[in-house]
Design a protein around this motif. Structure first.
Motif, PDB file in Angstrom:
ATOM      1  N   ALA A 232       0.824  -1.287  -0.020  1.00 27.59           N
ATOM      2  CA  ALA A 232      -0.046   0.012  -0.039  1.00 27.59           C
ATOM      3  C   ALA A 232       1.069   1.348  -0.024  1.00 27.59           C
ATOM      4  CB  ALA A 232      -1.065  -0.129   1.052  1.00 27.59           C
ATOM      5  N   SER A 233       1.740   1.312   0.743  1.00 27.36           N
ATOM      6  CA  SER A 233       2.998   2.514   0.966  1.00 27.36           C
ATOM      7  C   SER A 233       3.413   2.499  -0.404  1.00 27.36           C
ATOM      8  CB  SER A 233       3.839   1.956   1.839  1.00 27.36           C
ATOM      9  OG  SER A 233       4.827   3.444   2.033  1.00 27.36           O
ATOM     10  N   ARG A 234       4.033   1.489  -1.122  1.00 28.81           N
ATOM     11  CA  ARG A 234       4.749   1.659  -2.381  1.00 28.81           C
ATOM     12  C   ARG A 234       3.697   2.218  -3.480  1.00 28.81           C
ATOM     13  NH1 ARG A 234       6.686  -3.195  -2.398  1.00 28.81           N
ATOM     14  NH2 ARG A 234       4.940  -4.160  -4.064  1.00 28.81           N
ATOM     15  N   LEU A 235       2.167   2.155  -3.348  1.00 30.14           N
ATOM     16  CA  LEU A 235       1.343   2.200  -4.411  1.00 30.14           C
ATOM     17  C   LEU A 235       0.888   3.725  -3.821  1.00 30.14           C
ATOM     18  CD1 LEU A 235      -0.266  -0.984  -5.407  1.00 30.14           C
ATOM     19  CD2 LEU A 235       1.476   0.234  -6.624  1.00 30.14           C
ATOM     20  N   GLU A 236       0.893   4.117  -2.695  1.00 27.19           N
ATOM     21  CA  GLU A 236       0.481   5.289  -2.185  1.00 27.19           C
ATOM     22  C   GLU A 236      -1.114   5.388  -2.249  1.00 27.19           C
ATOM     23  OE1 GLU A 236       1.750   8.786  -4.607  1.00 27.19           O
ATOM     24  OE2 GLU A 236       3.672   8.660  -3.834  1.00 27.19           O
ATOM     25  N   ALA A 237      -1.391   4.054  -1.667  1.00 29.18           N
ATOM     26  CA  ALA A 237      -2.926   3.369  -1.344  1.00 29.18           C
ATOM     27  C   ALA A 237      -3.099   3.157   0.012  1.00 29.18           C
ATOM     28  CB  ALA A 237      -3.210   2.749  -2.425  1.00 29.18           C
ATOM     29  N   THR A 238      -4.382   3.071   0.269  1.00 32.45           N
ATOM     30  CA  THR A 238      -4.469   2.474   1.509  1.00 32.45           C
ATOM     31  C   THR A 238      -4.749   0.989   1.321  1.00 32.45           C
ATOM     32  OG1 THR A 238      -6.911   2.284   1.312  1.00 32.45           O
ATOM     33  CG2 THR A 238      -6.291   4.471   2.171  1.00 32.45           C
ATOM     34  N   PRO A 239      -4.294   0.388   2.747  1.00 32.57           N
ATOM     35  CA  PRO A 239      -4.200  -1.087   2.697  1.00 32.57           C
ATOM     36  C   PRO A 239      -5.520  -1.650   2.393  1.00 32.57           C
ATOM     37  CG  PRO A 239      -2.997   0.010   4.653  1.00 32.57           C
ATOM     38  CD  PRO A 239      -3.992   0.928   3.939  1.00 32.57           C
ATOM     39  N   MET A 240      -6.864  -1.010   2.732  1.00 32.72           N
ATOM     40  CA  MET A 240      -8.022  -1.851   2.469  1.00 32.72           C
ATOM     41  C   MET A 240      -8.293  -1.722   1.017  1.00 32.72           C
ATOM     42  SD  MET A 240      -9.106  -2.797   5.190  1.00 32.72           S
ATOM     43  CE  MET A 240      -7.383  -3.152   5.459  1.00 32.72           C
ATOM     44  N   SER A 241      -7.648  -0.654   0.314  1.00 33.57           N
ATOM     45  CA  SER A 241      -7.709  -0.578  -1.259  1.00 33.57           C
ATOM     46  C   SER A 241      -6.916  -1.600  -1.949  1.00 33.57           C
ATOM     47  CB  SER A 241      -7.393   0.942  -1.595  1.00 33.57           C
ATOM     48  OG  SER A 241      -8.170   1.986  -1.396  1.00 33.57           O
ATOM     49  N   VAL A 242      -5.710  -1.838  -1.556  1.00 35.66           N
ATOM     50  CA  VAL A 242      -5.136  -2.881  -2.162  1.00 35.66           C
ATOM     51  C   VAL A 242      -5.619  -4.265  -1.691  1.00 35.66           C
ATOM     52  CG1 VAL A 242      -2.768  -4.048  -1.670  1.00 35.66           C
ATOM     53  CG2 VAL A 242      -2.940  -1.582  -1.845  1.00 35.66           C
ATOM     54  N   ALA A 243      -6.098  -4.598  -0.582  1.00 36.16           N
ATOM     55  CA  ALA A 243      -7.000  -5.832  -0.159  1.00 36.16           C
ATOM     56  C   ALA A 243      -8.060  -6.014  -1.231  1.00 36.16           C
ATOM     57  CB  ALA A 243      -7.492  -5.742   1.234  1.00 36.16           C
ATOM     58  N   LEU A 244      -8.839  -4.990  -1.621  1.00 31.29           N
ATOM     59  CA  LEU A 244      -9.972  -5.170  -2.371  1.00 31.29           C
ATOM     60  C   LEU A 244      -9.363  -5.292  -3.836  1.00 31.29           C
ATOM     61  CD1 LEU A 244     -12.403  -2.271  -1.333  1.00 31.29           C
ATOM     62  CD2 LEU A 244     -12.743  -5.004  -1.050  1.00 31.29           C
ATOM     63  N   ALA A 245      -8.290  -4.629  -4.361  1.00 36.21           N
ATOM     64  CA  ALA A 245      -7.954  -4.952  -5.497  1.00 36.21           C
ATOM     65  C   ALA A 245      -6.992  -6.099  -5.916  1.00 36.21           C
ATOM     66  CB  ALA A 245      -6.832  -3.841  -5.874  1.00 36.21           C
ATOM     67  N   TRP A 246      -6.662  -6.874  -4.773  1.00 35.90           N
ATOM     68  CA  TRP A 246      -6.190  -8.138  -4.948  1.00 35.90           C
ATOM     69  C   TRP A 246      -7.317  -9.164  -5.149  1.00 35.90           C
ATOM     70  CZ3 TRP A 246      -7.045 -12.680  -1.869  1.00 35.90           C
ATOM     71  CH2 TRP A 246      -6.462 -13.752  -2.044  1.00 35.90           C
ATOM     72  N   LEU A 247      -8.399  -8.954  -4.370  1.00 30.55           N
ATOM     73  CA  LEU A 247      -9.385  -9.881  -4.681  1.00 30.55           C
ATOM     74  C   LEU A 247      -9.952  -9.843  -6.031  1.00 30.55           C
ATOM     75  CD1 LEU A 247     -11.490  -9.507  -1.297  1.00 30.55           C
ATOM     76  CD2 LEU A 247     -10.591 -11.649  -2.245  1.00 30.55           C
ATOM     77  N   MET A 248     -10.016  -8.578  -6.678  1.00 38.89           N
ATOM     78  CA  MET A 248     -10.453  -8.377  -8.029  1.00 38.89           C
ATOM     79  C   MET A 248      -9.535  -8.968  -8.852  1.00 38.89           C
ATOM     80  SD  MET A 248     -13.121  -7.067  -9.563  1.00 38.89           S
ATOM     81  CE  MET A 248     -13.939  -5.718  -8.508  1.00 38.89           C
ATOM     82  N   GLN A 249      -8.248  -9.013  -8.648  1.00 38.52           N
ATOM     83  CA  GLN A 249      -7.259  -9.617  -9.531  1.00 38.52           C
ATOM     84  C   GLN A 249      -7.091 -11.081  -9.294  1.00 38.52           C
ATOM     85  OE1 GLN A 249      -4.902  -5.550  -9.904  1.00 38.52           O
ATOM     86  NE2 GLN A 249      -3.862  -7.077 -10.500  1.00 38.52           N
ATOM     87  N   ARG A 250      -7.581 -11.691  -8.043  1.00 37.55           N
ATOM     88  CA  ARG A 250      -7.305 -12.926  -7.876  1.00 37.55           C
ATOM     89  C   ARG A 250      -8.030 -13.933  -8.860  1.00 37.55           C
ATOM     90  NH1 ARG A 250      -7.293 -17.705  -7.386  1.00 37.55           N
ATOM     91  NH2 ARG A 250      -7.399 -19.070  -5.466  1.00 37.55           N
ATOM     92  N   SER A 251      -9.091 -13.868  -9.126  1.00 37.69           N
ATOM     93  CA  SER A 251      -9.891 -14.561 -10.073  1.00 37.69           C
ATOM     94  C   SER A 251     -11.074 -13.793 -10.776  1.00 37.69           C
ATOM     95  CB  SER A 251     -10.239 -15.989  -9.351  1.00 37.69           C
ATOM     96  OG  SER A 251     -10.764 -16.547 -10.298  1.00 37.69           O
ATOM     97  N   PRO A 252     -11.397 -14.268 -11.768  1.00 34.00           N
ATOM     98  CA  PRO A 252     -12.244 -13.607 -12.803  1.00 34.00           C
ATOM     99  C   PRO A 252     -13.634 -13.721 -12.094  1.00 34.00           C
ATOM    100  CG  PRO A 252     -11.308 -15.074 -14.055  1.00 34.00           C
ATOM    101  CD  PRO A 252     -10.512 -15.040 -12.864  1.00 34.00           C
ATOM    102  N   ASN A 253     -13.819 -14.830 -11.463  1.00 41.23           N
ATOM    103  CA  ASN A 253     -15.001 -15.481 -10.983  1.00 41.23           C
ATOM    104  C   ASN A 253     -15.484 -14.806  -9.640  1.00 41.23           C
ATOM    105  OD1 ASN A 253     -13.173 -16.993  -9.484  1.00 41.23           O
ATOM    106  ND2 ASN A 253     -14.948 -18.514  -9.118  1.00 41.23           N
ATOM    107  N   ILE A 254     -14.591 -14.148  -8.912  1.00 35.54           N
ATOM    108  CA  ILE A 254     -14.868 -13.482  -7.761  1.00 35.54           C
ATOM    109  C   ILE A 254     -15.664 -12.131  -7.801  1.00 35.54           C
ATOM    110  CG2 ILE A 254     -13.985 -11.959  -5.957  1.00 35.54           C
ATOM    111  CD1 ILE A 254     -11.475 -13.887  -5.646  1.00 35.54           C
ATOM    112  N   LEU A 255     -16.838 -12.074  -7.288  1.00 35.04           N
ATOM    113  CA  LEU A 255     -17.755 -10.865  -7.173  1.00 35.04           C
ATOM    114  C   LEU A 255     -17.530 -10.201  -5.727  1.00 35.04           C
ATOM    115  CD1 LEU A 255     -21.068 -12.064  -8.528  1.00 35.04           C
ATOM    116  CD2 LEU A 255     -19.143 -11.412  -9.914  1.00 35.04           C
ATOM    117  N   LEU A 256     -17.424  -8.896  -5.638  1.00 33.56           N
ATOM    118  CA  LEU A 256     -17.102  -8.232  -4.363  1.00 33.56           C
ATOM    119  C   LEU A 256     -18.363  -7.512  -4.207  1.00 33.56           C
ATOM    120  CD1 LEU A 256     -13.774  -6.231  -4.847  1.00 33.56           C
ATOM    121  CD2 LEU A 256     -14.115  -8.446  -3.854  1.00 33.56           C
ATOM    122  N   ILE A 257     -18.821  -7.570  -2.850  1.00 35.23           N
ATOM    123  CA  ILE A 257     -19.656  -6.939  -2.165  1.00 35.23           C
ATOM    124  C   ILE A 257     -19.538  -6.444  -0.687  1.00 35.23           C
ATOM    125  CG2 ILE A 257     -21.641  -8.341  -2.929  1.00 35.23           C
ATOM    126  CD1 ILE A 257     -21.324  -9.970  -0.348  1.00 35.23           C
TER     127      ILE A 257
END
Length: 290
Positions: A232-257
């Motif tokens: 998160a620090s390297r991307l100048e983003a919040t840890p929660m943003s990175v956690a959501l982005a990881w899920l979105m890129q983890r697999s194309p069948n993942i739907l976030l809620i």
């Protein structure tokens, strides 16, 4: 089939005979503390729901047990008559007690009552998706899903449910349910720190079944990790943003809620989920798992 066009992270995905945004909204946090009673800010809760739809979200997750009844009534007040593109998922299998607990309620008569309560409180003639919630507040528990799931299949044949899913379930229960009737999704706890379903996510993806992680940001225990903080620090983003982005890129069948009771936080979450993580970032984050 509805086919929304959206700039939301992840684009869209087919869910049964509908097309939904991969980035959705979980309504649980709209209820009061510990998901009991009304929200402190009623108008604010309505504003979040309307903002979600105005931003293009077409997948909302709820349950009659949230409140109980509260989130369903808020959704109805804010959005009814519903846009044709809106897909509302709910779940059955648990009630609430006076202490805020989640006692199981999976007898056929319990499930029928919960389905009708969802229909009435949401103001619809048929529910888009009903997830059969197994396990308990501690997580998935072993045991047959057959009787409970067959009850929902019967209600589907009556025209009260369009699609079926399974929640808080073991791999064995999911397989048992799929042997009874088709499911369109599995909704289990899954996030950067809780990776027990890694193999299941991939298996479902291969079979074209959506995986919907609840508590994507850790739930009542927010995610904390040195690796997460470093990325998160390297991307100048919040840890929660990175956690959501990881899920979105983890697999194309993942739907976030992910849920929130704040319109500002809703927009922040959407922006965060759209972060582009490099292969290096993903590998570093993958090391967080159990």
């Amino acid at each position: 089939m509805n086919t929304p066009s959206t700039p939301l992270p992840g684009g869209i995905r087919t869910l049964g005979d509908s097309t939904v945004t991969r980035y959705g909204y979980g309504a649980m946090q709209l209820a009061g503390p510990w998901v009991m009673g009304p929200p402190a800010d009623h108008d604010g809760a309505l504003a979040v729901l309307r903002e979600a739809v105005s931003l293009g979200i077409t997948h909302i997750d709820t349950s009659y047990a949230y409140g109980p009844r509260i989130t369903n009534e808020l959704i109805r007040e804010a959005l009814h008559p519903y846009p044709k593109s809106l897909f509302i998922a709910t779940k059955v299998g648990a009630n609430r007690d006076a202490q805020g607990g989640w006692p199981t309620a999976r007898r056929p008569q319990d499930l029928r009552k919960q389905v009708h309560e969802n229909l009435e409180s949401l103001g619809v003639e048929a529910l888009d998706l009903v997830n059969m919630r197994m396990g308990d507040a501690q997580g998935p528990q072993p045991g047959s899903i057959a009787e409970a799931f067959e009850t929902l299949v019967g209600l589907q044949r009556e025209g009260l449910i369009r699609h079926l899913g399974v929640s808080n379930a073991t791999a064995e229960q999911i397989a048992e349910a799929r042997g009874i009737a088709p499911i369109v999704c599995v909704q289990n706890m899954y996030n950067l720190a809780h990776r027990h379903d890694d193999d299941l996510v991939d298996h479902l993806a291969a079979d074209g079944i959506a995986y919907v992680p609840f508590f994507p940001l850790g739930g009542f225990t927010p995610l904390q990790s040195e690796a997460l903080s470093q990325v998160a620090s390297r991307l100048e983003a919040t840890p929660m943003s990175v956690a959501l982005a990881w899920l979105m890129q983890r697999s194309p069948n993942i739907l976030l809620i992910p849920g929130t009771s704040s319109t500002a936080h809703l927009r922040e979450n959407i922006a965060g989920a759209g972060l582009c993580l490099s292969d290096e970032d993903m590998a570093e984050l993958d090391s967080i798992g159990p």
